[in-house]
Structure formats: structure tokens, C-alpha cells
Scaffold this motif. Structure first.
Motif, short mmCIF file in Angstrom:
data_model
loop_
_atom_site.label_atom_id
_atom_site.label_comp_id
_atom_site.label_asym_id
_atom_site.label_seq_id
_atom_site.Cartn_x
_atom_site.Cartn_y
_atom_site.Cartn_z
N ARG A 91 -32.19 25.25 -11.17
CA ARG A 91 -30.99 26.02 -11.47
C ARG A 91 -29.78 25.43 -10.77
N PHE A 92 -28.66 25.40 -11.48
CA PHE A 92 -27.41 24.94 -10.86
C PHE A 92 -26.24 25.74 -11.40
N ARG A 93 -25.17 25.72 -10.65
CA ARG A 93 -23.90 26.27 -11.12
C ARG A 93 -22.79 25.33 -10.65
N SER A 94 -21.76 25.25 -11.46
CA SER A 94 -20.64 24.39 -11.11
C SER A 94 -19.36 25.02 -11.65
N LEU B 238 -13.36 27.47 -14.59
CA LEU B 238 -14.30 28.53 -14.94
C LEU B 238 -15.73 28.02 -14.70
N PRO B 239 -16.67 28.91 -14.39
CA PRO B 239 -18.02 28.46 -14.07
C PRO B 239 -18.78 27.95 -15.30
N PHE B 240 -19.69 27.04 -15.04
CA PHE B 240 -20.77 26.77 -15.99
C PHE B 240 -22.07 26.68 -15.20
N ARG B 241 -23.14 27.07 -15.85
CA ARG B 241 -24.41 27.13 -15.13
C ARG B 241 -25.55 26.89 -16.09
#
Length: 201
Positions: free
Chosen positions: A80-83, A90-93
Motif C-alpha cells: 500500500r502507498f499514498r502520495s 491532491l492525494p493518490f493512493r
């Protein structure tokens, strides 16, 4: 370089004023500090070397299990990752899937998610994120091939513009032997989910 929390908080206060809000009303009074703390986490990878978690390798021939030399790829799925998208902040994950063809030196599996976390914790685009993960592994480990597949949902797609809530983006970064589509076919079969030569390269 650490995030300048005091400066971020001041800028968030200014941003709230710029959109017509009152940063001193009860619901927003702590928002600048909260955003500064969140940004310190989101952007903790800025200036950090993603190869650092790969510095400690294990000799297969001289290690604790010399009779288990891998004959094929080592794959770690569903990291799992988020950036944060650098275009809209805005986030993407999503999930990262990493495979490499080891030589005589291997790395502890726990090191690979750390590489992902460092590179993801900075303003990013998904395509570059995958390439940077692949580069860190290919240049730091004794490997004959590296494959990085990222499958992520972007809030700049799901929450603005066309608002495509069910859309995900798949990108592929390959090094060494895995530059050849045929060489990575087995890995795509293990991953499932429709990944393959037609996905973004």
C-alpha cells in the motif's frame, strides 16, 4: 530537509483567507497547524535517498540458507502507498507490486516497502514514482531485472473534472530482463487484474 511547519501554517491561513473563509472561526482555528503536521508526513521523503533501505544486503551463498538460491523472481505484491499529485496537490493512493531477479545478493523483504514510502512521500506523478522505485532497486541490488507495477486511484480524477469515481491508473516500470514483454508475462499472470503489455509503460 524538514518541512517548515511554521511557514506552511502561515500559508494555509493565507489560503483560507484567499478563498473567502475566516481562519479565526472555531472550526478553522487549528487547521493551519493540522495541515502543517500532515504535510510534514506527506512530504517526509523530500531530500531522502530511497536507496538507503537497500544498503544492507544478504549473501545467498554465505547467508543463513545457502541452499535456497532463488531460481526465479522474488515478488512482493500489494504494497500500500499514498502520495500527493504534484499537479493539484491532491492525494493518490493504491498498491505497488515489485519483482526482481536476484543475483548472489538479496535484500530483506521489509526494505522494499520502505523504498516505496520514501519515493511516494514527495510531490509526484505516478509514472515517475514507478520509475524512481525501479531505479533505486536496479542500481542498489545485484539484480538481473526489476519490474514495478503501480495501480492507483487519483483524487484529481475521482473528485474533480470528469469525476470518474471507479477509475484507476496502472503504470509499469521495467529494468533489465523485464524490459522484454515476454519475460514479464509470468509475473503479470501472478498479479492478475488485467495487467499486461497493453498497460501504460
Amino acid at each position: 530537509m524538514a518541512v517548515d511547519g511554521e511557514r506552511v501554517a502561515a500559508l494555509v491561513r493565507e489560503l483560507l483567507e484567499a478563498i473567502g473563509e475566516d481562519p479565526d472561526r472555531p472550526g478553522l482555528r487549528q487547521t493551519p497547524d493540522r495541515v502543517a503536521a500532515a504535510y510534514a508526513e506527506f512530504f517526509s521523503g523530500v531530500g531522502h535517498d530511497p536507496a538507503e533501505p537497500l544498503a544492507h544486503t544478504i549473501s545467498v551463498a554465505q547467508g543463513p540458507a545457502p541452499d535456497t538460491l532463488p531460481s526465479g523472481a522474488v515478488m512482493l505484491r500489494d504494497i500500500r502507498f499514498r502520495s500527493i499529485c504534484e499537479h493539484h496537490l491532491l492525494p493518490f493512493r493504491g498498491h505497488a507490486h515489485i519483482a526482481y531477479l536476484p543475483g548472489e545478493q538479496v535484500v530483506g523483504l521489509g526494505a522494499l516497502p520502505k523504498v516505496v514510502d520514501i519515493v511516494a512521500s514527495r510531490p509526484q506523478v505516478q509514472e515517475r514514482l514507478g520509475e524512481q522505485i525501479a531505479d533505486a532497486i536496479a542500481t542498489s541490488l545485484d539484480t538481473r531485472g526489476v519490474l514495478v507495477v503501480l495501480d492507483a486511484t487519483h483524487e484529481c480524477v475521482t473528485m474533480r473534472g470528469g469525476q470518474q469515481a471507479d477509475t484507476s491508473t496502472v503504470t509499469i516500470a521495467a529494468r533489465g530482463a523485464y524490459r522484454e514483454p515476454g519475460a514479464r508475462a509470468e509475473l503479470f499472470a501472478l498479479l492478475g487484474g488485467g495487467f499486461g503489455p497493453g498497460a501504460n509503460a
